[in-house]
Design an enzyme around this catalytic site. Structure first.
Site, PDB file in Angstrom:
ATOM      1  N   ASP A 258     -18.672  -4.697  -9.332  1.00 26.42           N
ATOM      2  CA  ASP A 258     -18.383  -3.934  -8.129  1.00 26.42           C
ATOM      3  C   ASP A 258     -19.613  -3.059  -7.865  1.00 26.42           C
ATOM      4  OD1 ASP A 258     -17.552  -2.299  -6.099  1.00 26.42           O
ATOM      5  OD2 ASP A 258     -15.693  -1.644  -7.083  1.00 26.42           O
TER       6      ASP A 258
ATOM      7  N   LYS B 152     -21.602   3.380   1.472  1.00 22.96           N
ATOM      8  CA  LYS B 152     -22.310   4.576   1.035  1.00 22.96           C
ATOM      9  C   LYS B 152     -23.808   4.469   1.261  1.00 22.96           C
ATOM     10  CE  LYS B 152     -19.049   3.982  -1.340  1.00 22.96           C
ATOM     11  NZ  LYS B 152     -17.688   3.489  -1.135  1.00 22.96           N
TER      12      LYS B 152
ATOM     13  N   TRP C 113     -11.826   3.161 -10.383  1.00 23.03           N
ATOM     14  CA  TRP C 113     -11.434   3.467  -9.006  1.00 23.03           C
ATOM     15  C   TRP C 113      -9.957   3.098  -8.842  1.00 23.03           C
ATOM     16  CZ3 TRP C 113     -11.814  -0.207  -4.408  1.00 23.03           C
ATOM     17  CH2 TRP C 113     -11.552   0.479  -3.199  1.00 23.03           C
TER      18      TRP C 113
HETATM   19  N1  PLA Z   1     -15.495   0.216  -5.279  1.00 20.96           N
HETATM   20  C1  PLA Z   1     -15.670   1.476  -5.710  1.00 20.96           C
HETATM   21  C2  PLA Z   1     -16.029   1.692  -7.134  1.00 20.96           C
HETATM   22  C3  PLA Z   1     -15.495   2.546  -4.827  1.00 20.96           C
HETATM   23  O1  PLA Z   1     -15.659   3.780  -5.283  1.00 20.96           O
HETATM   24  C4  PLA Z   1     -15.138   2.297  -3.487  1.00 20.96           C
HETATM   25  C5  PLA Z   1     -14.926   3.424  -2.520  1.00 20.96           C
HETATM   26  C6  PLA Z   1     -14.999   0.959  -3.095  1.00 20.96           C
HETATM   27  C7  PLA Z   1     -15.189  -0.051  -4.012  1.00 20.96           C
HETATM   28  C8  PLA Z   1     -14.629   0.542  -1.710  1.00 20.96           C
HETATM   29  O2  PLA Z   1     -15.410   0.986  -0.726  1.00 20.96           O
HETATM   30  P1  PLA Z   1     -15.446   0.301   0.720  1.00 20.96           P
HETATM   31  O3  PLA Z   1     -14.326  -0.651   0.811  1.00 20.96           O
HETATM   32  O4  PLA Z   1     -15.337   1.411   1.666  1.00 20.96           O
HETATM   33  O5  PLA Z   1     -16.774  -0.379   0.740  1.00 20.96           O
HETATM   34  N2  PLA Z   1     -14.415   4.616  -3.048  1.00 20.96           N
HETATM   35  C9  PLA Z   1     -14.294   5.843  -2.233  1.00 20.96           C
HETATM   36  C10 PLA Z   1     -13.430   5.632  -1.019  1.00 20.96           C
HETATM   37  C11 PLA Z   1     -15.653   6.289  -1.773  1.00 20.96           C
HETATM   38  C12 PLA Z   1     -12.077   5.040  -1.233  1.00 20.96           C
HETATM   39  O6  PLA Z   1     -11.363   5.380  -2.169  1.00 20.96           O
HETATM   40  O7  PLA Z   1     -11.710   4.181  -0.405  1.00 20.96           O
HETATM   41  C13 PLA Z   1     -13.690   6.920  -3.150  1.00 20.96           C
HETATM   42  O8  PLA Z   1     -13.569   8.064  -2.699  1.00 20.96           O
HETATM   43  O9  PLA Z   1     -13.410   6.616  -4.324  1.00 20.96           O
END
Ligand code: PLA
Length: 406
Positions: A216, A252, A135
């Site tokens: 995570d 989610k 991510w």
């Molecule tokens: N960890 C992972 C692996 C994630 O994909 C995301 C969210 C988070 C943590 C953090 O989410 P939160 O803080 O909202 O609980 N990833 C998303 C959104 C869904 C983003 O980038 O913020 C994504 O599209 O990758």
């Protein structure tokens, strides 16, 4: 204007993920489709508030005894307890032995950040290994928390699967004690997870080298539809009696994206250590945002404490996971029907919210320009943003990108 004290400030680029939504919002085409950010949509393409969440909110609003006082620094006590049980398992010895400290944080991101800052202050090894790729926010969160970020091999573009050998080699040569970030399930962006047998090998290697696991868990229940199955990796590490950190997000799996509700748990060897760790977590949180928001955590606690609501949640969660899996099959079939060159079986093999398509950044740009389809430049598409109605449009776009733009 010319004499602004901020004249020297240069414009920063948009965020690689959230910036996709910014561009999408500016697009005036009626056919536009946002498959960038991982946000669940219904078959009608609309955001979904779970019916059990609506019920919980109703009961909160109707309860006149509820007030708006500050929460404690570590958040809502019942929420914390129930969150630890959700990830570790209700009968987890670590919880029964009071060895887990859990603090409510601002969703998954806030939990990662608080955990990172705690480690930077109190842990002897400041290096965190994160998967390549991961991510996009991970390296930024941990660097700003004060840790030094290194990568371990994870994904093999050749096989579109796990580079298990590379992973074992890189963790095997990491310095003893290093922190290792692991996606509990539904790896973002690749959709590739280790098997249970591979997790067991990873666990043995990490424990033998005293590598500290930092999970995570942003997609518990969202990957397979089962909260227990998706927590298995974490539970294997908790069950061996060793220590670990877990960042949980309800964005989610309960659809609470904007409520920013999550938790950081630190599993320790003894309850005495857990108590001391918690006291230090408070010192991390207090100067950052003082204490977390009340509403989202109250919703989660209302649902987790009530057997009927909990069951209803699992049903709604399974329906979301199943709809995503069905989108995988529909997209795969649509490409097959079109005779799109290439092997697209990874679309149905990958797990969770995203498909890591293998499309390159030029193809992604082509699809945005010609088809008004928005995704991240690494070729990741959010399957949760797709519906039966939009699958043909996406399949046309991928077909055209692969046959014309490459
Ligand atoms: N960890 C992972 C692996 C994630 O994909 C995301 C969210 C988070 C943590 C953090 O989410 P939160 O803080 O909202 O609980 N990833 C998303 C959104 C869904 C983003 O980038 O913020 C994504 O599209 O990758």
């Amino acid at each position: 204007m010319a004499d602004s004290v901020f004249n020297h400030v240069v414009r920063a680029p948009e965020d690689p993920i959230l910036g996709v939504t910014v561009a999408y919002n500016k697009d005036t085409s009626p056919n536009k489709l946002n498959l960038g950010v991982g946000a669940y949509r219904t078959e009608e393409g609309k955001p979904l508030v779970l019916s059990v969440v609506r019920q919980a909110e109703q009961s909160l609003v109707n309860d006149p005894s509820r007030v708006k006082e500050y929460l404690p620094i570590i958040g809502l006590a019942e929420f914390n307890k129930l969150s630890a049980k959700l990830i570790c398992g209700a009968d987890s010895p670590a919880i029964q032995e009071n060895r887990v400290t859990t603090v409510q944080c601002l969703s998954g991101t806030g939990s990662l950040r608080v955990g990172g800052e705690f480690l930077a202050r109190h842990y002897h090894e400041r290096t965190i290994y994160i998967p390549q790729p991961t991510w996009g926010n991970h390296p930024k969160v941990f660097t700003l928390a004060g840790l030094s970020v290194k990568y371990y091999r994870y994904y093999d573009p050749g096989t579109r699967g796990l580079d298990f050998q590379g992973l074992l080699e890189d963790l095997g040569s990491a310095p003893s004690g290093a922190v290792v970030l692991l996606h509990a399930c539904a790896h973002n962006p690749t959709g590739v997870d280790p098997t249970v047998e591979q997790w067991e090998q990873i666990r043995q290697l990490m424990r033998s080298k005293q590598l500290l696991p930092f999970f995570d868990s942003a997609y518990q229940g969202f990957a397979s539809g089962s909260l227990d199955a998706d927590a298995q990796s974490v539970r294997m590490f908790v069950a061996d009696g060793g220590e670990c950190l877990v960042a949980q997000s309800y964005a989610k799996n309960m659809g609470l994206y904007g409520e920013r509700v999550g938790a950081l748990s630190i599993v320790c060897k003894t309850s005495d250590v857990a108590g001391k760790v918690e006291s230090q977590l408070k010192l991390v949180i207090r100067p950052m945002y003082s204490n977390p928001p009340l509403h989202g955590a109250s919703i989660v606690a209302t649902i987790l404490r009530d057997k009927d609501m909990y069951n209803e949640w699992t049903i709604e969660l399974k329906a979301m996971a199943d709809r995503i899996i069905s989108m995988r099959h529909q997209l795969f079939e649509a490409l097959k029907t079109r005779g799109t060159p290439g092997d697209w079986s990874h679309i149905i093999k990958q797990i969770g919210m995203f498909t890591f398509t293998g499309l390159n950044s030029e193809q992604v740009a082509f699809m945005r320009q010609e088809y008004h389809i928005y995704m991240t430049s690494d070729g990741r598409i959010s399957m949760a943003g797709l519906s039966s109605r939009t699958v043909p449009h996406l399949a046309d776009a991928i077909h055209a990108a692969v046959t014309r733009a490459s």
